[in-house]
Write a protein that holds these residues in place. Sequence first.
Motif, PDB file in Angstrom:
ATOM      1  N   ARG A  26      89.321  51.629  12.854  1.00 31.44           N
ATOM      2  CA  ARG A  26      89.108  50.186  12.650  1.00 31.44           C
ATOM      3  C   ARG A  26      87.633  49.868  12.455  1.00 31.44           C
ATOM      4  NH1 ARG A  26      87.357  46.741  16.284  1.00 31.44           N
ATOM      5  NH2 ARG A  26      87.816  48.139  18.039  1.00 31.44           N
ATOM      6  N   LEU A  27      86.772  50.462  13.268  1.00 32.76           N
ATOM      7  CA  LEU A  27      85.340  50.204  13.152  1.00 32.76           C
ATOM      8  C   LEU A  27      84.764  50.766  11.856  1.00 32.76           C
ATOM      9  CD1 LEU A  27      84.308  50.886  16.855  1.00 32.76           C
ATOM     10  CD2 LEU A  27      84.281  48.676  15.688  1.00 32.76           C
ATOM     11  N   ALA A  28      85.235  51.947  11.467  1.00 26.77           N
ATOM     12  CA  ALA A  28      84.751  52.534  10.206  1.00 26.77           C
ATOM     13  C   ALA A  28      85.062  51.623   9.034  1.00 26.77           C
ATOM     14  CB  ALA A  28      85.367  53.914  10.011  1.00 26.77           C
ATOM     15  N   ALA A  29      86.228  50.980   9.059  1.00 28.02           N
ATOM     16  CA  ALA A  29      86.592  50.054   7.986  1.00 28.02           C
ATOM     17  C   ALA A  29      85.651  48.852   7.939  1.00 28.02           C
ATOM     18  CB  ALA A  29      88.030  49.586   8.177  1.00 28.02           C
ATOM     19  N   ALA A  30      85.034  48.546   9.094  1.00 31.30           N
ATOM     20  CA  ALA A  30      84.066  47.452   9.149  1.00 31.30           C
ATOM     21  C   ALA A  30      82.635  47.935   8.955  1.00 31.30           C
ATOM     22  CB  ALA A  30      84.192  46.736  10.499  1.00 31.30           C
ATOM     23  N   GLY A  31      82.490  49.229   8.602  1.00 26.45           N
ATOM     24  CA  GLY A  31      81.173  49.778   8.337  1.00 26.45           C
ATOM     25  C   GLY A  31      80.414  50.217   9.562  1.00 26.45           C
ATOM     26  N   VAL A  32      81.092  50.345  10.686  1.00 19.20           N
ATOM     27  CA  VAL A  32      80.437  50.711  11.951  1.00 19.20           C
ATOM     28  C   VAL A  32      80.725  52.166  12.275  1.00 19.20           C
ATOM     29  CG1 VAL A  32      80.290  50.257  14.422  1.00 19.20           C
ATOM     30  CG2 VAL A  32      80.611  48.352  12.819  1.00 19.20           C
TER      31      VAL A  32
END
Length: 289
Positions: A161-167
Amino acid sequence: MEDIQPVPATPADTPRLAAIAEAALTLDSAEAPALVARLMDPPPGRRWTAFTTGGGFVLASVSEREPTVGYLDLLAVHPDAQGRGHGRALVAAAEGWLRAAGVSQARFAGHPPTYAWPGIDVRYTAAACLAERLGYERYHVAWNMTADLGADLSVEDDLVRLAAAGVTVRAAAPGERDKVAAFVEAEWNERWAWEAVNAAGLHYAERDGEILAFAAWGARPMWFGPMGTAPAAQGLGLGRVLLRRCLAEQRAAGLARAQIAWVGPLRFYSRAVGARAERVFWLYRRDLR
C-alpha cells in the motif's frame, strides 16, 4: 549502622559494578551489565561520576544542556549488603559531587538519551522508600508497555500500500544513520537523534528522498524507542509499520517480549501490537541546599 565511606569508581571497575547490578536488580538482571556499561560511556556533553562501597554503587550525571539539574542514574546494593546503610551513603556521595558541580536539584529520574529507567520502578519498593526517607518528592509518573513478540508482526500488505503511494520503508544502513539522525533532530531533539545513531536497529520511511518517519530500538539496551512521524506524513500508517519491523528484529534477536519505553500514546501501541501497560515508574526530585 556501619561507618560506610564510598570511594570513586572508574571504568576499570565496570565488571565488578555490573556483577553487583546483576545481583541487585532482580527485575532487570539479564540486562544489568549492559546498562552499567552504557551509563559509564555517556554521550558527549555529559559529566558523570561513580562511587562504590564494595557492596554497592551509584552512578550520577549532569549535562551541559541542563547544568543545574543532576541525576542519580543508577543505584544498586548487593543483596548481601542491603539494610546496612550502603544506599544512604552512596546517595550522599553522589549529592556531594552534584553540589560541587553546581547542581541545585537532584533527581531519581531518567536522563535521556542514556538512562536506565524513566524513574524508580514501583516494584523496587526499597529504592522508593529510600528516596522518600532522604527527602525526595515524587513529581511525575511514567510507564512502559510490554509487547508479546509471538503476536502477528507482518507488514507485507502495508508495504504494498505504501509503495503505491510512493513511500519506501527500509532499515537504515550504517552510512544512512547520520541523515536519519539529522531528520530526527530537526523534527524532535538531539537526544532522540543520539538514540537513532546508537540504536541496535533503526528503520525509516521516505518519499522522493524526503524522510517521513523513523523508529529505533536498543539505544537503551533491549528496549523499543524512540519513534516519530513528521506531521505532514501522519495518517499514512507509518508508525504501525515501523514499530512492527523493529519488534520483528527484537524477536529475531531472541526476545520473547519487548519493552516499549516511556510511553505516551497508550491506545496506539495497544491497537498496533496488542501491547499492555505494565511497568510503572515514579520520578523523584530534591533541592540541594
